[in-house]
Design a protein around this motif. Structure first.
Motif, PDB file in Angstrom:
ATOM      1  N   UNK A  69       8.854  30.594  62.100  1.00  0.00           N
ATOM      2  CA  UNK A  69       7.503  30.772  61.457  1.00  0.00           C
ATOM      3  C   UNK A  69       6.589  31.009  62.433  1.00  0.00           C
ATOM      4  N   UNK A  70       6.490  30.258  63.575  1.00  0.00           N
ATOM      5  CA  UNK A  70       5.716  30.252  64.850  1.00  0.00           C
ATOM      6  C   UNK A  70       5.744  31.646  65.670  1.00  0.00           C
ATOM      7  N   UNK A  71       6.671  32.379  65.539  1.00  0.00           N
ATOM      8  CA  UNK A  71       6.810  33.597  66.194  1.00  0.00           C
ATOM      9  C   UNK A  71       7.230  34.700  65.261  1.00  0.00           C
ATOM     10  N   UNK A  72       6.723  34.808  63.931  1.00  0.00           N
ATOM     11  CA  UNK A  72       6.971  35.312  62.861  1.00  0.00           C
ATOM     12  C   UNK A  72       6.740  37.028  63.024  1.00  0.00           C
ATOM     13  N   UNK A  73       5.508  37.137  63.815  1.00  0.00           N
ATOM     14  CA  UNK A  73       5.167  38.681  64.123  1.00  0.00           C
ATOM     15  C   UNK A  73       5.984  39.268  65.046  1.00  0.00           C
ATOM     16  N   UNK A  74       6.514  38.537  66.351  1.00  0.00           N
ATOM     17  CA  UNK A  74       7.139  39.081  67.098  1.00  0.00           C
ATOM     18  C   UNK A  74       8.469  39.117  66.759  1.00  0.00           C
ATOM     19  N   UNK A  75       9.143  38.126  65.751  1.00  0.00           N
ATOM     20  CA  UNK A  75      10.637  38.149  65.119  1.00  0.00           C
ATOM     21  C   UNK A  75      10.640  39.373  64.240  1.00  0.00           C
ATOM     22  N   UNK A  76       9.570  39.732  63.552  1.00  0.00           N
ATOM     23  CA  UNK A  76       9.837  40.763  62.474  1.00  0.00           C
ATOM     24  C   UNK A  76       9.705  42.102  63.519  1.00  0.00           C
ATOM     25  N   UNK A  77       9.040  42.276  64.364  1.00  0.00           N
ATOM     26  CA  UNK A  77       9.204  43.335  65.291  1.00  0.00           C
ATOM     27  C   UNK A  77      10.625  43.527  65.778  1.00  0.00           C
ATOM     28  N   UNK A  78      11.096  42.558  66.298  1.00  0.00           N
ATOM     29  CA  UNK A  78      12.627  42.502  66.911  1.00  0.00           C
ATOM     30  C   UNK A  78      13.622  43.004  65.955  1.00  0.00           C
ATOM     31  N   UNK A  79      13.439  42.375  64.453  1.00  0.00           N
ATOM     32  CA  UNK A  79      14.171  42.723  63.458  1.00  0.00           C
ATOM     33  C   UNK A  79      14.053  44.074  62.818  1.00  0.00           C
ATOM     34  N   UNK A  80      12.985  44.496  62.909  1.00  0.00           N
ATOM     35  CA  UNK A  80      12.776  45.947  62.532  1.00  0.00           C
ATOM     36  C   UNK A  80      13.644  47.116  63.596  1.00  0.00           C
ATOM     37  N   UNK A  81      13.515  46.418  64.815  1.00  0.00           N
ATOM     38  CA  UNK A  81      14.635  47.327  65.596  1.00  0.00           C
ATOM     39  C   UNK A  81      15.933  47.128  65.162  1.00  0.00           C
ATOM     40  N   UNK A  82      16.432  45.963  65.248  1.00  0.00           N
ATOM     41  CA  UNK A  82      17.594  45.805  64.747  1.00  0.00           C
ATOM     42  C   UNK A  82      18.213  46.251  63.515  1.00  0.00           C
ATOM     43  N   UNK A  83      17.502  46.268  62.463  1.00  0.00           N
ATOM     44  CA  UNK A  83      17.722  47.045  61.257  1.00  0.00           C
ATOM     45  C   UNK A  83      17.317  48.327  61.051  1.00  0.00           C
ATOM     46  N   UNK A  84      16.876  48.965  62.365  1.00  0.00           N
ATOM     47  CA  UNK A  84      16.365  50.408  62.232  1.00  0.00           C
ATOM     48  C   UNK A  84      15.306  50.858  61.112  1.00  0.00           C
ATOM     49  N   UNK A  85      14.331  49.816  61.060  1.00  0.00           N
ATOM     50  CA  UNK A  85      13.411  49.887  60.081  1.00  0.00           C
ATOM     51  C   UNK A  85      12.191  50.525  60.578  1.00  0.00           C
ATOM     52  N   UNK A  86      11.385  51.297  59.885  1.00  0.00           N
ATOM     53  CA  UNK A  86      10.352  52.138  60.307  1.00  0.00           C
ATOM     54  C   UNK A  86       9.346  51.241  61.364  1.00  0.00           C
ATOM     55  N   UNK A  87       8.691  51.755  62.059  1.00  0.00           N
ATOM     56  CA  UNK A  87       7.661  50.933  62.749  1.00  0.00           C
ATOM     57  C   UNK A  87       6.272  50.859  62.112  1.00  0.00           C
ATOM     58  N   UNK A  88       6.303  51.527  61.122  1.00  0.00           N
ATOM     59  CA  UNK A  88       4.958  51.401  60.333  1.00  0.00           C
ATOM     60  C   UNK A  88       5.314  50.267  59.350  1.00  0.00           C
ATOM     61  N   UNK A  89       6.316  49.677  59.123  1.00  0.00           N
ATOM     62  CA  UNK A  89       6.703  48.572  58.253  1.00  0.00           C
ATOM     63  C   UNK A  89       5.874  47.193  58.715  1.00  0.00           C
ATOM     64  N   UNK A  90       4.986  46.762  58.086  1.00  0.00           N
ATOM     65  CA  UNK A  90       4.362  45.572  58.477  1.00  0.00           C
ATOM     66  C   UNK A  90       4.271  44.665  57.321  1.00  0.00           C
ATOM     67  N   UNK A  91       4.188  43.115  57.953  1.00  0.00           N
ATOM     68  CA  UNK A  91       4.345  41.969  57.126  1.00  0.00           C
ATOM     69  C   UNK A  91       2.911  42.030  56.606  1.00  0.00           C
ATOM     70  N   UNK A  92       2.652  41.342  55.246  1.00  0.00           N
ATOM     71  CA  UNK A  92       1.439  41.584  54.747  1.00  0.00           C
ATOM     72  C   UNK A  92       0.318  40.664  55.469  1.00  0.00           C
ATOM     73  N   UNK A  93      -0.808  41.185  55.617  1.00  0.00           N
ATOM     74  CA  UNK A  93      -1.799  40.519  56.291  1.00  0.00           C
ATOM     75  C   UNK A  93      -2.984  39.835  55.517  1.00  0.00           C
ATOM     76  N   UNK A  94      -2.858  40.007  54.321  1.00  0.00           N
ATOM     77  CA  UNK A  94      -3.939  39.463  53.361  1.00  0.00           C
ATOM     78  C   UNK A  94      -3.539  38.120  52.947  1.00  0.00           C
ATOM     79  N   UNK A  95      -4.424  37.313  52.859  1.00  0.00           N
ATOM     80  CA  UNK A  95      -4.226  35.734  52.338  1.00  0.00           C
ATOM     81  C   UNK A  95      -3.169  35.575  51.255  1.00  0.00           C
ATOM     82  N   UNK A  96      -3.369  36.445  50.176  1.00  0.00           N
ATOM     83  CA  UNK A  96      -2.552  36.087  48.833  1.00  0.00           C
ATOM     84  C   UNK A  96      -1.124  36.775  49.170  1.00  0.00           C
ATOM     85  N   UNK A  97      -0.997  38.006  49.810  1.00  0.00           N
ATOM     86  CA  UNK A  97      -0.013  38.402  50.049  1.00  0.00           C
ATOM     87  C   UNK A  97       1.041  37.883  51.158  1.00  0.00           C
ATOM     88  N   UNK A  98       0.156  37.051  52.018  1.00  0.00           N
ATOM     89  CA  UNK A  98       1.089  36.309  53.106  1.00  0.00           C
ATOM     90  C   UNK A  98       1.330  34.914  52.779  1.00  0.00           C
TER      91      UNK A  98
END
Length: 134
Positions: A69-98
């Protein structure tokens, strides 16, 4: 439906996280606090998932990635690379979605509440420590 009813009842009984944690430590509402902690999904202990630390250790080869949780943004970036996901994929940044708590929610905890939660999640702390070694 039971989970929804329990969550509603817990929010009616415990106005703040501190109220729930203090009740967990003992008193008239302890049984209700225990029930809430066991039935509200995001409060449950991780042990229901990893079973025992020995079992988890035996299955480490099956673990693809461990993020935190405390490194979610950087972990998600690493996971996108590992899974070959598009760089444009982002975690929700609005309060409800997040799933963020309301800004005005009192998140302060008394020492009694901290002690009760530390005791409640003692096995999880050991598990998290093991996960951080990878």
């Amino acid at each position: 439906m039971i989970g929804v009813r329990m969550k509603k009842k817990a929010f009616e009984l415990f106005q703040t996280p501190n109220d729930l944690a203090n009740a967990l430590a003992g008193g008239a509402l302890q049984d209700a606090a225990l029930k809430a902690m066991r039935s509200i999904t995001h409060l449950r202990k991780y042990k229901h998932w990893y079973v025992t630390l020995d079992y988890f250790e035996s299955r480490l080869a099956d673990v693809f990635y461990i993020g935190f949780q405390e490194t979610m943004d950087s972990d998600f970036s690493k996971l996108k690379v590992l899974l070959d996901l598009p760089d444009s994929l982002q975690l929700p940044n609005d309060d409800v979605g997040a799933h963020r708590n309301p800004q005005n929610l009192d998140k302060s905890l008394t020492p009694k509440a901290v002690a009760a939660l530390t005791d409640w999640y003692a096995e999880d702390y050991v598990f998290f420590s093991r996960c951080k070694k990878n």
